[in-house]
Enzyme design. Structure first.
Site, mmCIF file in Angstrom:
data_model
loop_
_atom_site.group_PDB
_atom_site.id
_atom_site.type_symbol
_atom_site.label_atom_id
_atom_site.label_comp_id
_atom_site.label_asym_id
_atom_site.label_seq_id
_atom_site.Cartn_x
_atom_site.Cartn_y
_atom_site.Cartn_z
ATOM 1 N N GLU A 179 0.805 -1.212 0.000
ATOM 2 C CA GLU A 179 0.000 0.000 0.000
ATOM 3 C C GLU A 179 0.849 1.279 0.000
ATOM 4 O O GLU A 179 0.715 2.147 0.880
ATOM 5 C CB GLU A 179 -0.994 -0.034 1.166
ATOM 6 C CG GLU A 179 -1.921 -1.243 1.038
ATOM 7 C CD GLU A 179 -3.100 -1.247 2.006
ATOM 8 O OE1 GLU A 179 -3.103 -0.444 2.957
ATOM 9 O OE2 GLU A 179 -4.029 -2.058 1.785
ATOM 10 N N GLU A 296 -5.133 -8.460 -0.834
ATOM 11 C CA GLU A 296 -5.928 -8.259 0.383
ATOM 12 C C GLU A 296 -7.357 -7.945 -0.029
ATOM 13 O O GLU A 296 -7.590 -7.129 -0.930
ATOM 14 C CB GLU A 296 -5.405 -7.081 1.232
ATOM 15 C CG GLU A 296 -4.082 -7.313 1.910
ATOM 16 C CD GLU A 296 -3.686 -6.140 2.803
ATOM 17 O OE1 GLU A 296 -4.600 -5.418 3.271
ATOM 18 O OE2 GLU A 296 -2.484 -5.955 3.019
#
Length: 519
Positions: A179, A296
């Protein structure tokens, strides 16, 4: 369950329906195959950080997840964080030590799984900033010396191939960072600096072995994919797959105490909309055939969100996987266990943790979505019902049927999902199967939903105790043993047809199987 109890269960659910409720008709012919199943759901599952994977309880739950659910890869943060001691400097000179990393990868391989290697976070001796995130202090800064970073990645890749063999490591995947579009995970969420990190890391890996698989951008919210692929093309850097993340909640809400909270998204294309969007972005890029791995996803990105414990999660998982069928090559659920420390040590038995399995090893309702997926046959049948999978294996039939409904939710997740929520009856399923071989079959029906493989609703009755007693744990293990609702012999006659009416409630998940016993 006895025939009498099964019949009483059917009658009890049917009695809750209005007299005018029409059945939901599902019909399939065992001779009409649509092709092999999409197995993206089973490719990978998430975990927290590598140190906890050396703990007996975590490893036992990982083995359970692999054995019962069939997951193949595991992805986690922090392989280079300081607790793994892989990099340090003495008088300004790098010293590498991969012993702890070896122990983690050895343990993973012993369970029958493979590492999905997330490259990160930055060792503090190599980091250009001191700011950290998470309880275990992940450093999200660039290296202070790019040459030392490249040399470290080179040494890491060479070490892996020396220890595990080139062929084994070539079967792994290497994802650059986590991220990077979020400040905290990466310095200011800076895209240009992330691209530099990707170029350096991918170049070092490929210099060791061009067959190693590397990809990114591992972003939150399905971001940066067109920019990342355009950069890779322009810079001539290798990219073997695309990774990104998505979750099923909206943010910006306050809970009943005025604290920050999330709320389940009412958008019917939550999760699936991101998956389809990114697939289209890849198709429009210079790399149209790249695999897409969502590394995810789940109902919520909050590690203290009770929706993770709620029975709704099972039907949610299946609904989103069905909607994304064929668009992604991996849908890695975040995570397999509540033994998870981003926000600190696990605070209680049911605290809204990410896991499919709670702290004490109790299977949550979400676990059974994956268990039932793993019980299906390899060949899909032609099926027009959007909330079911119907499959065949030899002469046997397995069907997975659910009823996901976004609940009417006037408050955020913490207050809403900390209440006991009885499920309303919905129209029954009229299941018709054609093309069966005549003979005797074992009919079984398993169900997950409210108070069925639903440890959390019982824990709510007990007042959500911080620590379950031994007696409570035993009761919840028994309540989540997945005993069949129906388990009896049926006869399919010469017409080769089987019919059954299956009661269904809001958020119910049903696994119905017919296994041929004899002619």
């Amino acid at each position: 369950m006895s025939k009498l109890r099964a019949a009483l269960w059917v009658l009890a659910i049917m009695a809750l329906l209005p007299a005018s409720a029409a059945p939901r008709a599902i019909t399939a012919d065992l001779g009409a195959l649509s092709g092999p199943r999409d197995m993206a759901w089973q490719d990978c599952v998430g975990a927290d950080h590598p140190g906890i994977l050396l703990r007996p309880a975590n490893l036992a739950q990982l083995k359970l997840a692999h054995d019962e659910l069939g997951f193949k890869f595991i992805r986690f943060h922090g392989i280079f964080s300081d607790d793994m001691a892989a990099y340090r400097e003495v008088d300004g000179k790098p010293v590498y030590d991969f012993d702890k990393i070896d122990a983690v990868y050895d343990a993973i391989l012993k369970t029958g799984m493979k590492p999905f290697v997330e490259i990160g976070f930055m060792p503090s001796d190599l980091a250009s900033e001191t700011r950290t995130i998470f309880y275990w202090k992940a450093n999200g800064s660039p290296p202070k010396d790019w040459g030392k970073w490249s040399d470290f990645i080179t040494a890491f890749a060479r070490h892996l191939e020396t220890r595990y063999g080139a062929a084994e490591v070539q079967s792994w995947r290497f994802e650059v960072w986590n991220e990077p579009n979020l400040d905290g995970f990466w310095t200011g969420g800076n895209q240009a600096t992330y691209f530099k990190l990707y170029d350096s890391t991918a170049g070092a890996l490929k210099a060791v072995d061009g067959a190693l698989k590397v990809g990114g951008p591992a972003t939150a919210g399905a971001a940066w994919v067109p920019e990342f692929l355009a950069h890779a093309k322009a810079a001539g850097v290798p990219v073997d797959f695309v990774t990104t993340h998505t979750y099923g909640v909206d943010g910006g809400f306050l809970d009943e105490k005025g604290e920050g909270d999330n709320k389940l998204s009412p958008n019917p294309t939550a999760i699936s909309g991101d998956v389809v969007k990114v697939r289209k972005e890849i198709a429009a890029s210079a790399f149209p055939g790249l695999p897409l791995y969502f590394t995810e996803w789940s109902t919520s990105y909050n590690p203290r969100d009770p929706i993770h414990d709620d029975y709704l999660s099972a039907a949610f998982i299946l609904d989103k996987l069905k909607q994304t069928e064929g668009a992604a090559q991996s849908m890695s659920y975040w995570t397999y266990t509540d033994l998870f420390e981003e926000a600190g040590p696990t605070p209680s038995s049911f605290h809204g943790g990410f896991g499919l399995i709670n702290r004490e090893g109790i299977r949550k309702a979400a676990f059974f979505a994956y268990k039932y997926l793993n019980a299906l046959g390899p060949q899909q049948l032609v099926n027009s019902d959007a909330r079911s999978w119907l499959t065949r294996q030899g002469d046997d039939f397995s069907g997975l049927i659910w009823n996901y409904e976004t609940p009417e939710q006037k408050e955020s997740n913490r207050p809403f999902f900390r209440k006991r929520r009885p499920a309303a009856a919905r129209e029954p399923v009229a299941l018709t199967l054609l093309g069966l071989k005549p003979g005797h079959y074992r009919l079984t029906l398993h169900r997950t939903g409210f108070e069925a493989n639903d440890a959390y609703s019982q824990a709510i009755v007990w007042g959500l105790p911080k620590d379950l007693s031994d007696q409570q744990i035993a009761k919840l293990q028994s309540a989540t043993s997945d005993a069949p609702v129906i388990n009896r012999t049926v006869i399919v006659g010469r017409n080769s047809v089987f019919r059954s009416t299956l009661p269904l409630r809001a958020e119910d998940v049903l696994l119905v199987q017919l296994k041929r016993l004899s002619p």
